[in-house]
Design an enzyme around this catalytic site. Structure first.
Site, mmCIF file in Angstrom:
data_model
loop_
_atom_site.group_PDB
_atom_site.id
_atom_site.type_symbol
_atom_site.label_atom_id
_atom_site.label_comp_id
_atom_site.label_asym_id
_atom_site.label_seq_id
_atom_site.Cartn_x
_atom_site.Cartn_y
_atom_site.Cartn_z
ATOM 1 C CG ASP A 12 65.791 67.574 56.009
ATOM 2 O OD1 ASP A 12 65.099 66.869 55.252
ATOM 3 O OD2 ASP A 12 67.031 67.478 56.084
ATOM 4 C CG ASP A 14 67.246 61.512 55.347
ATOM 5 O OD1 ASP A 14 67.460 60.550 56.093
ATOM 6 O OD2 ASP A 14 66.227 61.611 54.635
ATOM 7 C CG ASP A 171 70.715 68.617 55.399
ATOM 8 O OD1 ASP A 171 71.587 67.985 54.770
ATOM 9 O OD2 ASP A 171 69.504 68.401 55.270
#
Length: 234
Positions: A12, A14, A171
Site C-alpha cells: 500500500d 499512503d 496500514d
C-alpha cells in the site's frame, strides 16, 4: 537461489510507504470547506484512512448533502492533494530500507493504492521510490477499491505472481481485509494504533500494533524469509 525467490511483495502507498495522510487531510479539509462543510477534523479524517479518494468523495456527498458531483469533488481533491504531495511527502525511512533490501534480492514488488495514478506517480518520483517500484495499480483502474481485493489481484497479475505467494504491507483495516480476500498474507502496521483491534486486522499474518514505530526493515526482512521457507515446503 535466494530464500525469497518464491515471494512477491505488494505495498500500500499512503500511510504504509509514505506519510501522506496529513496531505490528504489538508486537501479534504480545504475542499469540504469550499463546499460549505467547515470544521472537518483530523478525527473525522481518520475514518477515511484506507478508503480510496473516489469512494471517500461519494461518502461525503451523502454524509454532508453536497450538491457537487462526485467527479467534481474527486478532481478538486486530487488537484489539491497533488499540489501538497509534490513537495511535502516523505517516505518512512525503515520502509525505504525494506524496499532497498528486497530490490537487492530482486524480489518482485508492486504498489497497490487507493490514490489516483497521477498521485502515485508523483509521490514515487518525488521520494525516489520509483527506482525500485515500477509496477503500480491504482484503485481508479479496477472495478472496486479496498476492502475489495481488486487492486491486489491486479498487482499480482501484473507481477505474474500467484496471489498465495504474495505478501501485502498495509496500514488500514480495509486494506487488510482486501489482502485477506485476495488470498494473500499481510503484514499490518495500523496508521491509527487505536484501530489495531479492528476485526480486519485479525486476519493479518503479522500485526505490528504500534504501526510504523514498531516496524523494522531487518525484522520484516527476516519474517519474510521465514514466510518464504514456509511457502516452499507447502
Amino acid at each position: 537461489m535466494s530464500d525469497l525467490d518464491t515471494l512477491s511483495v505488494i505495498f500500500d502507498l499512503d500511510g504504509t510507504l509514505v506519510d501522506s495522510e496529513p496531505n490528504y487531510y489538508e486537501a479534504s479539509r480545504q475542499v469540504l470547506a469550499e463546499h460549505g462543510v467547515p470544521g472537518f477534523s483530523w478525527a473525522d479524517h481518520e475514518s477515511y484512512v484506507g478508503i480510496s479518494t473516489r469512494e471517500s468523495v461519494t461518502i461525503w456527498r451523502e454524509r454532508y448533502g453536497l450538491r457537487a458531483s462526485a467527479a467534481e469533488l474527486l478532481a478538486a481533491t486530487n488537484r489539491r492533494y497533488l499540489d501538497l504531495a509534490r513537495t511535502r511527502t516523505r517516505a518512512y525511512p525503515e520502509m525505504r530500507r525494506f524496499v532497498e533490501l528486497l530490490a537487492a534480492e530482486r524480489v518482485p514488488m508492486a504498489v497497490a493504492s487507493g490514490s489516483s495514478p497521477e498521485a502515485i506517480e508523483a509521490i514515487l518520483a518525488g521520494t525516489g521510490l520509483a527506482a525500485h517500484l515500477s509496477t503500480v495499480v491504482s484503485a481508479d483502474e479496477v472495478p472496486h477499491g479496498k476492502p475489495a481485493p481488486d487492486v491486489f489481484l491486479e498487482a499480482a497479475r501484473r507481477l505474474g505472481a500467484d496471489p498465495a505467494d504474495c505478501v501485502v504491507l498495509e496500514d488500514a483495516a480495509p486494506g487488510a481485509a482486501a489482502a485477506h480476500a485476495a488470498g494473500m498474507r499481510c503484514i499490518a502496521l495500523p496508521y491509527v494504533p487505536a484501530q489495531a483491534d479492528a476485526p480486519e486486522f485479525t486476519t493479518a499474518s503479522l500485526l505490528l500494533r504500534g504501526g510504523q514505530a514498531e516496524f523494522s526493515a531487518r525484522s520484516a526482512y527476516a519474517w519474510l524469509r521465514e514466510a518464504a521457507r514456509g511457502a516452499a515446503t507447502r
